[in-house]
Design a protein around this motif. Sequence first.
Motif, PDB file in Angstrom:
ATOM      1  N   THR A  31      63.717  11.105  52.310  1.00 26.68           N
ATOM      2  CA  THR A  31      62.767  11.600  53.310  1.00 26.68           C
ATOM      3  C   THR A  31      61.326  11.402  52.864  1.00 26.68           C
ATOM      4  OG1 THR A  31      63.061  13.785  52.348  1.00 26.68           O
ATOM      5  CG2 THR A  31      64.315  13.298  54.350  1.00 26.68           C
ATOM      6  N   GLN A  32      61.061  11.596  51.551  1.00 29.22           N
ATOM      7  CA  GLN A  32      59.696  11.356  51.071  1.00 29.22           C
ATOM      8  C   GLN A  32      59.713  11.038  49.585  1.00 29.22           C
ATOM      9  OE1 GLN A  32      56.684  14.582  51.378  1.00 29.22           O
ATOM     10  NE2 GLN A  32      55.219  13.028  52.038  1.00 29.22           N
ATOM     11  N   ILE A  33      58.768  10.196  49.165  1.00 27.35           N
ATOM     12  CA  ILE A  33      58.551   9.954  47.737  1.00 27.35           C
ATOM     13  C   ILE A  33      57.068  10.139  47.475  1.00 27.35           C
ATOM     14  CG2 ILE A  33      60.479   8.333  47.562  1.00 27.35           C
ATOM     15  CD1 ILE A  33      58.447   6.047  47.537  1.00 27.35           C
ATOM     16  N   LYS A  34      56.740  10.626  46.289  1.00 27.05           N
ATOM     17  CA  LYS A  34      55.323  10.841  45.996  1.00 27.05           C
ATOM     18  C   LYS A  34      55.072  10.736  44.500  1.00 27.05           C
ATOM     19  CE  LYS A  34      52.903  13.359  48.921  1.00 27.05           C
ATOM     20  NZ  LYS A  34      52.335  14.515  49.612  1.00 27.05           N
ATOM     21  N   TYR A  35      53.998  10.031  44.128  1.00 23.29           N
ATOM     22  CA  TYR A  35      53.565   9.952  42.738  1.00 23.29           C
ATOM     23  C   TYR A  35      52.703  11.167  42.415  1.00 23.29           C
ATOM     24  CZ  TYR A  35      54.799   4.968  42.320  1.00 23.29           C
ATOM     25  OH  TYR A  35      55.468   3.769  42.258  1.00 23.29           O
ATOM     26  N   ASN A  36      52.665  11.538  41.140  1.00 24.52           N
ATOM     27  CA  ASN A  36      51.663  12.517  40.729  1.00 24.52           C
ATOM     28  C   ASN A  36      50.331  11.795  40.560  1.00 24.52           C
ATOM     29  OD1 ASN A  36      52.310  11.097  38.417  1.00 24.52           O
ATOM     30  ND2 ASN A  36      52.141  12.867  37.055  1.00 24.52           N
TER      31      ASN A  36
ATOM     32  N   GLU B 109      48.452  10.960  38.041  1.00 26.13           N
ATOM     33  CA  GLU B 109      48.341   9.938  36.998  1.00 26.13           C
ATOM     34  C   GLU B 109      49.303   8.784  37.227  1.00 26.13           C
ATOM     35  OE1 GLU B 109      46.830  12.805  33.370  1.00 26.13           O
ATOM     36  OE2 GLU B 109      48.900  12.102  33.430  1.00 26.13           O
ATOM     37  N   GLY B 110      50.351   9.025  38.017  1.00 21.26           N
ATOM     38  CA  GLY B 110      51.269   7.962  38.338  1.00 21.26           C
ATOM     39  C   GLY B 110      52.429   7.811  37.374  1.00 21.26           C
ATOM     40  N   ASP B 111      52.503   8.623  36.353  1.00 20.75           N
ATOM     41  CA  ASP B 111      53.615   8.451  35.420  1.00 20.75           C
ATOM     42  C   ASP B 111      54.909   9.042  35.978  1.00 20.75           C
ATOM     43  OD1 ASP B 111      53.280  11.310  33.268  1.00 20.75           O
ATOM     44  OD2 ASP B 111      52.158  10.884  35.101  1.00 20.75           O
ATOM     45  N   LEU B 112      54.792   9.919  36.963  1.00 15.75           N
ATOM     46  CA  LEU B 112      55.976  10.528  37.556  1.00 15.75           C
ATOM     47  C   LEU B 112      56.094  10.196  39.038  1.00 15.75           C
ATOM     48  CD1 LEU B 112      55.783  14.133  36.039  1.00 15.75           C
ATOM     49  CD2 LEU B 112      57.046  12.171  35.168  1.00 15.75           C
ATOM     50  N   LEU B 113      57.332  10.026  39.484  1.00 14.41           N
ATOM     51  CA  LEU B 113      57.597   9.812  40.903  1.00 14.41           C
ATOM     52  C   LEU B 113      58.590  10.874  41.360  1.00 14.41           C
ATOM     53  CD1 LEU B 113      57.188   7.960  43.403  1.00 14.41           C
ATOM     54  CD2 LEU B 113      59.199   6.681  42.651  1.00 14.41           C
ATOM     55  N   PHE B 114      58.198  11.632  42.379  1.00 19.11           N
ATOM     56  CA  PHE B 114      59.055  12.683  42.931  1.00 19.11           C
ATOM     57  C   PHE B 114      59.748  12.138  44.178  1.00 19.11           C
ATOM     58  CE2 PHE B 114      57.557  16.128  40.300  1.00 19.11           C
ATOM     59  CZ  PHE B 114      56.311  15.682  39.890  1.00 19.11           C
ATOM     60  N   THR B 115      61.056  12.414  44.301  1.00 21.36           N
ATOM     61  CA  THR B 115      61.782  11.917  45.476  1.00 21.36           C
ATOM     62  C   THR B 115      62.613  13.043  46.080  1.00 21.36           C
ATOM     63  OG1 THR B 115      63.741  11.201  44.228  1.00 21.36           O
ATOM     64  CG2 THR B 115      61.950   9.613  44.437  1.00 21.36           C
TER      65      THR B 115
ATOM     66  N   TRP C 146      62.416  17.915  53.214  1.00 17.80           N
ATOM     67  CA  TRP C 146      61.594  17.007  54.014  1.00 17.80           C
ATOM     68  C   TRP C 146      60.349  16.531  53.303  1.00 17.80           C
ATOM     69  CZ3 TRP C 146      64.356  15.071  57.497  1.00 17.80           C
ATOM     70  CH2 TRP C 146      65.216  15.828  58.294  1.00 17.80           C
ATOM     71  N   CYS C 147      59.808  17.322  52.381  1.00 22.11           N
ATOM     72  CA  CYS C 147      58.509  16.983  51.828  1.00 22.11           C
ATOM     73  C   CYS C 147      58.389  17.449  50.379  1.00 22.11           C
ATOM     74  CB  CYS C 147      57.394  17.600  52.676  1.00 22.11           C
ATOM     75  SG  CYS C 147      57.639  19.351  52.994  1.00 22.11           S
ATOM     76  N   VAL C 148      57.506  16.759  49.657  1.00 22.64           N
ATOM     77  CA  VAL C 148      57.265  17.099  48.254  1.00 22.64           C
ATOM     78  C   VAL C 148      55.819  16.799  47.909  1.00 22.64           C
ATOM     79  CG1 VAL C 148      58.007  14.812  47.448  1.00 22.64           C
ATOM     80  CG2 VAL C 148      58.140  16.767  45.895  1.00 22.64           C
TER      81      VAL C 148
ATOM     82  N   LYS D 247      49.079  -1.155  40.793  1.00 22.56           N
ATOM     83  CA  LYS D 247      49.800  -2.307  40.254  1.00 22.56           C
ATOM     84  C   LYS D 247      51.274  -2.307  40.653  1.00 22.56           C
ATOM     85  CE  LYS D 247      46.704  -2.626  36.299  1.00 22.56           C
ATOM     86  NZ  LYS D 247      46.594  -2.441  34.835  1.00 22.56           N
ATOM     87  N   SER D 248      51.684  -1.260  41.327  1.00 20.61           N
ATOM     88  CA  SER D 248      53.062  -1.207  41.789  1.00 20.61           C
ATOM     89  C   SER D 248      53.118  -0.300  43.014  1.00 20.61           C
ATOM     90  CB  SER D 248      53.988  -0.684  40.692  1.00 20.61           C
ATOM     91  OG  SER D 248      53.607   0.635  40.316  1.00 20.61           O
ATOM     92  N   TYR D 249      54.248  -0.374  43.712  1.00 15.26           N
ATOM     93  CA  TYR D 249      54.443   0.551  44.823  1.00 15.26           C
ATOM     94  C   TYR D 249      55.925   0.899  44.843  1.00 15.26           C
ATOM     95  CZ  TYR D 249      56.968  -2.616  47.924  1.00 15.26           C
ATOM     96  OH  TYR D 249      57.928  -3.422  48.473  1.00 15.26           O
ATOM     97  N   SER D 250      56.251   1.974  45.547  1.00 17.99           N
ATOM     98  CA  SER D 250      57.643   2.391  45.667  1.00 17.99           C
ATOM     99  C   SER D 250      58.019   2.602  47.115  1.00 17.99           C
ATOM    100  CB  SER D 250      57.874   3.706  44.908  1.00 17.99           C
ATOM    101  OG  SER D 250      57.747   3.486  43.526  1.00 17.99           O
ATOM    102  N   SER D 251      59.305   2.428  47.419  1.00 17.64           N
ATOM    103  CA  SER D 251      59.788   2.664  48.771  1.00 17.64           C
ATOM    104  C   SER D 251      61.112   3.407  48.710  1.00 17.64           C
ATOM    105  CB  SER D 251      59.951   1.331  49.506  1.00 17.64           C
ATOM    106  OG  SER D 251      60.802   0.455  48.784  1.00 17.64           O
TER     107      SER D 251
END
Lengths: 116, 325
Positions: free
Chosen positions: B14-19, B21-27, B56-58, B298-302
């Motif tokens: 439903t959602q993904i989000k970086y913190n 600094e970008g070292d963590l990805l929440f899904t 639904w959200c993070v 430099k990167s992206y997530s889906s």
Amino acid sequence: DPFTPRFDPQTDPFWDPPKPLLQDPMKPPGAAGSRAMQATRAALRRRFLLSLAAARGQRVTFILCQHGRVGAVGGNDGGAAAAFQVDALQTPLGVQRAALLRGRDVVAFGFQVAEK
Amino acid sequence: QKPILLQGHERSITQIKYNREGDLLFTVAKDPIVNVWYSVNGERLGTYNGHTGAVWCVDADWDTRHVLTGSADNSCRLWDCETGKQLALVKTSSAVRTCGFDFGGNIIMFSTDKQMGYQCFVSFFDLRDPSQIENNEPYMKIPCSDSKITSAVWGPLGEFIIAGHESGELNQFSAKSGEQLSNIKEHTKQINDIQTSRDMTMFITASKDNTAKLFDCTTLEHLKTFRTERPVNSAALSPIFDHVVLGGGQEAMDVTTTSTRIGKFEARFFHLAFEEEFGRVKGHFGPINSVAFHPDGKSYSSGGEDGYVRIHYFDPQYFEFEFEA
């Protein structure tokens, strides 16, 4: 509801099995709780995960519902999800470089265990 | 470079989000599991357990101390990022659709769905005053009697929130008084996602009307439109280039009935100024529900309906790309 199934928490079109036409008489309600049943499930699950790991990189034959049969190379699926990730899936329409076979569509799969 | 596949959900993402600094990805997904991953290698750091329904959200706060999630189990939960401990549970009357920390990490806001006779609300809690959460008394609650809110983000400096509605409208609401500051209707169907630029001067909306649009955060001036031929579920702005990534696709149930649309699950890249598509990345087995750029661009997530999250590191060609005018 203007919200599409995407926003419905009760349904998940990608994952949900089609609704059964009849109730399964072999499945009494609430039977999953007994300790012996749980131990059996755990053992079966472990065997399934080991077989998935052994299938990685091997040529695998999948037997699907309605006598469908496809060949593929076992992928890197961790086994946690309800689907089989495979590479080089051979279908009548051609070879798919990477594909996902839904768990509920697969009846059985077989492969030659690689010799050490 | 081969994408990293994160496999930790058994239902649609439903959602993904970086913190920050970008070292963590929440899904988060339609299952009750909240995952956090190391974005550099896709290793799972842990899970936040407690929700009992689709999440639904993070969101993560500025210094990645806290994580906030909203769920169809009628709760918004606050977690300690490092230990995974649930710090607070706010019970709501209906599903929590969208949530977020303000810039300072002190104020949380979330919107609840219009369901079963309950109106859509946006609630604001100040974490510095524990009594608000303890007594479930937000310091402000904005009702939305018209079209319900489907996405919302904080504006710059925490002065207002920007809310997208199922009608396609966008509203600015003051975070202090709750009054409607501004309103615009450019989209014709529901807004699925809103993401701000890194400097928070602009935001991009993703809509069921097959477009994504760029707006000015403060004036709500409509700046650009990016057109596709299917619903856009999510859109994100690159922090380093004038690029936009869109994710969308037909619903899975539509795919089986319209075979010509099978396989069209790609993330699409548009140039911001020219509004022209310059790239597509295939890989998902179903529609893409959420996209996010890494803070360093430099990167992206889906994240897709197939339950997979893919982290893509851009090839050197991406950085040398020059758009021919």
